[in-house]
Write a protein that holds these residues in place. Structure first.
Motif, short mmCIF file in Angstrom:
data_model
loop_
_atom_site.label_atom_id
_atom_site.label_comp_id
_atom_site.label_asym_id
_atom_site.label_seq_id
_atom_site.Cartn_x
_atom_site.Cartn_y
_atom_site.Cartn_z
N GLY A 211 55.88 59.91 57.91
CA GLY A 211 56.33 60.83 59.08
C GLY A 211 55.70 61.83 59.30
N SER A 212 56.37 63.00 58.47
CA SER A 212 55.67 64.06 59.05
C SER A 212 54.04 64.91 58.64
N HIS A 213 53.78 66.05 59.73
CA HIS A 213 52.64 66.15 59.45
C HIS A 213 51.97 67.10 57.96
N GLY A 214 52.92 67.65 57.85
CA GLY A 214 53.17 68.60 56.75
C GLY A 214 52.92 67.23 54.97
N ALA A 215 53.68 66.55 55.27
CA ALA A 215 53.48 64.96 53.85
C ALA A 215 52.43 64.80 54.01
N VAL A 216 51.63 64.37 55.17
CA VAL A 216 50.21 63.80 55.35
C VAL A 216 49.50 64.35 54.60
N ILE A 217 49.13 65.78 54.72
CA ILE A 217 48.47 65.99 53.79
C ILE A 217 48.73 66.72 52.39
N ALA A 218 49.93 66.78 52.50
CA ALA A 218 50.09 67.11 51.21
C ALA A 218 49.65 65.47 49.90
#
Length: 293
Positions: A211-218
């Motif tokens: 979903g979110s951009h930050g979650a993908v990077i994490a």
């Protein structure tokens, strides 16, 4: 056929959006009877049934869906018209951005613009690309920063900023044929680009939508998989070694950022565009004025 006021259009749109007379009344701070009367008045003026009962709520008829789209455009144009006659330096500017651009591309130019023009009323909305361009078409947003707009959308690319999509992951060995590919949510341009890349490579690896951009990077940093992402978004992670670029055929992909408006941008929008392409004001974050389609 009589005229329908802007207030009744807004009431009908609230009902359409919330699927409930009661919730629309609560949001508008009026009685349920007033909302019902407003919708009934619109239906009488149009000579068409716009809503129908469905369980405990309501749904739009086909005529209701069509009319709701027109209402969005009409009300958006009215608000745009009000903004257009105000002086640029004291107007209103509504900017819509995709998550990556919101975190890595637009904040510094927006901060310097606000310092330069403190009287401009600013708002920033972060939404999926498809939602942003639909809002722009309905004049609910003044300017969008995202990927390329749909060809048939009657929108204008005013400026561009170079960017690339790269594949990144943590650790060393990642076989793109078998590694899990981490995806953004539906409506994301990066998600679409990922599936297009997998099709070109003729591979069908496992995927995980976060979903979110930050979650993908994490998730990529934790080793859950690899992801196709704008290089702007992972520069510091690549420098620190938390992520590394993975050599995948067909990458990096040229995916410039676009500053997009309707064909009739407001004075405040034009003021921001001039600021956005001015390297003396925005430095390395500056966009370049678009030439041609």
């Amino acid at each position: 056929m009589g005229r329908v006021s802007a207030g009744r259009m807004e009431t009908f749109l609230a009902v359409a959006r919330l699927g409930s007379i009661r919730r629309a009344a609560a949001q508008l701070h009026v009685t349920e009877a007033a909302v019902s009367a407003a919708v009934a008045h619109v239906e009488k003026q149009l000579g068409a049934k716009l809503i129908t009962r469905s369980g405990r709520g309501i749904v739009l008829t086909e005529a209701g869906r069509v009319y709701a789209e027109y209402c969005r455009g009409i009300l958006g144009l009215m608000k745009e018209a009000h903004a257009a006659v105000r002086q640029a330096g004291v107007g209103r500017l509504r900017i819509g951005v995709v998550a990556t651009a919101g975190e890595t591309v637009v904040l510094r130019p927006l901060a310097s613009f606000r310092h330069r023009y403190p009287a401009v009323e600013l708002s920033l909305s972060i939404q999926p690309r498809d939602v942003l361009f639909l809002e722009l078409q309905h004049h609910e947003t003044d300017l969008v920063i995202a990927g390329r707009p749909p060809h048939a959308a009657n929108l204008v690319i005013q400026a561009r900023r170079p960017s690339t999509l790269v594949v990144v992951g943590a650790g060393q060995d990642h076989d793109p044929r078998h590694a899990t590919w981490l995806l953004r949510g539906t409506g994301s341009g990066t998600r679409e680009a990922t599936f297009a890349l997998l099709d070109r490579l003729r591979i069908d690896p496992p995927t995980l939508t976060l979903g979110s951009h930050g979650a993908v990077i994490a998730a990529a940093r934790e080793g859950l998989g690899i992801t196709l992402i704008h290089s702007d978004a992972v520069g510091e992670h690549l420098e620190s070694g938390a992520l590394r670029t993975i050599d995948v055929p067909g990458t990096p992909l040229d995916r410039a950022w676009h500053a997009v408006t309707t064909p009739t941008p407001t004075p405040a929008t034009r003021l921001f565009l001039a600021h956005l392409i001015d390297p003396q004001e925005t430095g390395t974050d500056a966009f370049h004025a678009a030439i041609g389609p």
